[in-house]
Design an enzyme around this catalytic site. Structure first.
Site, PDB file in Angstrom:
ATOM      1  N   LYS A   1     -10.080  -7.302   8.228  1.00  0.00           N
ATOM      2  CA  LYS A   1     -10.733  -7.551   9.516  1.00  0.00           C
ATOM      3  C   LYS A   1     -10.553  -6.340  10.417  1.00  0.00           C
ATOM      4  CE  LYS A   1      -6.836  -9.981  11.702  1.00  0.00           C
ATOM      5  NZ  LYS A   1      -6.521  -9.261  12.939  1.00  0.00           N
TER       6      LYS A   1
ATOM      7  N   HIS B   1       0.830  -1.213   0.000  1.00  0.00           N
ATOM      8  CA  HIS B   1       0.000   0.000   0.000  1.00  0.00           C
ATOM      9  C   HIS B   1       0.856   1.251   0.000  1.00  0.00           C
ATOM     10  CE1 HIS B   1      -3.684  -2.274   0.557  1.00  0.00           C
ATOM     11  NE2 HIS B   1      -4.332  -1.143   0.358  1.00  0.00           N
TER      12      HIS B   1
END
Lengths: 282, 189
Positions: free
Chosen positions: B109, B44
């Site tokens: 999550k 990222h």
């Protein structure tokens, strides 16, 4: 005096790395099933079903329960009558970790430099070895691979005597509440109380290893605190994966140690529902 | 229980469109199929740096779903090793710019920041929660895997996965819904 060859340690470590990452301990599975019987949320029930099914698949096919096969942490009790021969003690643990993680198709999650380069060491070393010298001529090794998600939710706080047990409970609840779904609930809550800054952190991690899961502290005061904390934590409603439910923690374990007259350090270390650990005695 | 969840599940196929996403609401059980990309912390950071410099990305973000995962190595005969979600909040700072460039969905999550929730609403996106720690089970829905960028990152390399009936749940929808807040409210005492 008994001699133990490093080659034997390497083989044992390699096997421990694989077995602990494939097989969920029976006591953990039992706690999950008991929690499921009391769970009110259908979505939470479905998540607990997935957890149980995942264990079946991992066990049958020899696969890692979780892709995060953790930092390799070892707690060792080294008998003072034992002499390690044939090589370097720490290197034996690293070599065993290297072999186990490679042969077991386990993820390598360690970077060489915590801040700048952050290059993966590609063999999951170095491992962390906590060694205690004890009487006798045995070598007991407990392996607990610890995932990053749950470890990130840990905290040490330097409370003082005036905070009392209520202050400790508030801190533990606050930590679990802030963690939400991040540490993969249902969690095991390890609490270390007393000692000093680093000792209470060690106690919190060792608390995660108490067997069987949910065994109360032998001191009735701390056993009561554990039971109250478990109830209060499950009343938070966080639930499996933080999506709501009655199952947030499987157990709360408090470990203690004497402390300085001026201090009352407390540490909280959470373990995910894949509460892996395995011991072996050489 | 699983069977009931499955019969109620919505089947979705990537790339995701506005039309797909508008129908979704928090708590919906999803079985996702198609191509998804893996990416976590280090990948990222690199993608975000390229976007900031206006340089091209190694993957097509249009309608893309990024799965926050660093899988375990694949055993012989398996397309992928165990592959459950990692914690999403660490990717929060990268989300607005990525969604501005066409990303539509993410799987991970744990809950997200207010900024991410606002971004999902603004760009019609969705955050899907998968169950952490059921990585051997989730890997069964991965049919093929190839590394498409940043191989040097090891488990953090960007992988192109073809998935079939990947089980997840809508945690944040484009209407501003947040299952983490709603779910907890419902079961707290």
């Amino acid at each position: 005096m008994r001699e133990i060859e490093v080659s034997e340690i390497i083989n044992v470590i390699s096997r421990l790395c694989m077995e602990a990452n494939y097989y969920l301990p029976d006591d953990v599975l039992e706690c999950i099933k008991q929690a499921q019987a009391k769970e009110e949320s259908p979505a939470a029930q479905a998540i607990l079903d997935q957890i149980i099914e995942n264990n079946v698949i991992a066990r049958k096919e020899g696969l890692a329960l979780c892709q995060d096969t953790g930092f390799a942490v070892f707690f060792v009790e080294l008998g003072q009558e034992v002499r390690i021969t044939g090589g370097d003690y720490q290197e034996a643990f690293d070599e065993g970790t290297r072999r186990g993680y490679e042969a077991g198709y386990l993820r390598k999650s360690i970077v060489n430099d915590p801040v700048f380069a952050r290059a993966n060491t590609k063999d999951n070393t170095p491992c962390i070895v906590h060694t205690r010298i004890v009487p006798g001529e045995e070598l007991k090794i407990t392996f607990c691979p610890k995932g990053g998600g749950a470890e990130n939710m840990a905290e040490v706080r330097m409370l003082t005597a005036a905070h009392g047990i209520e202050g400790i409970k508030e801190f533990v609840i606050e930590r679990v509440k802030k963690s939400g779904g991040n540490p993969c609930p249902p969690v095991v809550v390890g609490v270390g109380v007393g000692g000093n800054f680093e000792k209470c952190a060690m106690l919190a991690k060792q608390a995660l290893l108490r067997e069987p899961l949910g065994t109360p502290n032998p001191d009735p005061n701390f056993a009561r605190a554990e039971a109250e904390l478990l109830e209060n934590i499950n009343n938070l409603g966080i639930g499996p994966m933080g999506l709501g439910g009655r199952t947030t923690a499987l157990a709360v374990h408090i470990e203690t140690f004497p402390c300085h007259i001026a201090t009352m350090p407390v540490a909280v270390n959470l373990n995910c529902h894949v509460a892996r650990h395995k011991s072996i005695v050489i | 229980m699983n069977l009931r969840e499955k019969t109620l599940a919505i089947r979705l196929t990537t790339p995701l469109t506005d039309n797909d996403i508008e129908k979704l609401k928090i708590g919906d059980n999803i079985l996702l199929s198609g191509v998804i990309y893996t990416g976590r912390d280090a990948a990222h950071k690199r993608l975000h740096d390229l976007l900031k410099k206006g340089e091209p990305l190694p993957i097509d973000l249009q309608g893309a779903v990024i799965y926050y995962v660093g899988p375990a190595p694949a055993k012989p005969g398996y397309p992928i090793g165990s592959a459950g979600p990692t914690t999403s909040y660490r990717m929060d700072p990268f989300v607005p710019l990525m969604f501005q460039h066409g990303q539509k969905g993410m799987i991970g999550k744990g809950n997200r920041s207010e900024e991410v929730i606002a971004t999902i609403k603004k760009f019609k996106g969705v955050y899907l929660a998968a169950t952490g720690g059921v990585a051997a089970l989730i890997a069964k829905s991965v049919k093929s895997m190839e590394i498409v960028a940043y191989e040097d990152l090891g488990p953090e390399a960007i992988r192109r996965l073809v998935v079939e009936d990947f089980p997840c749940i809508v945690a944040n929808d484009c209407h501003g819904g947040d299952l983490f807040k709603e779910g907890i409210k419902k079961y707290q005492r």
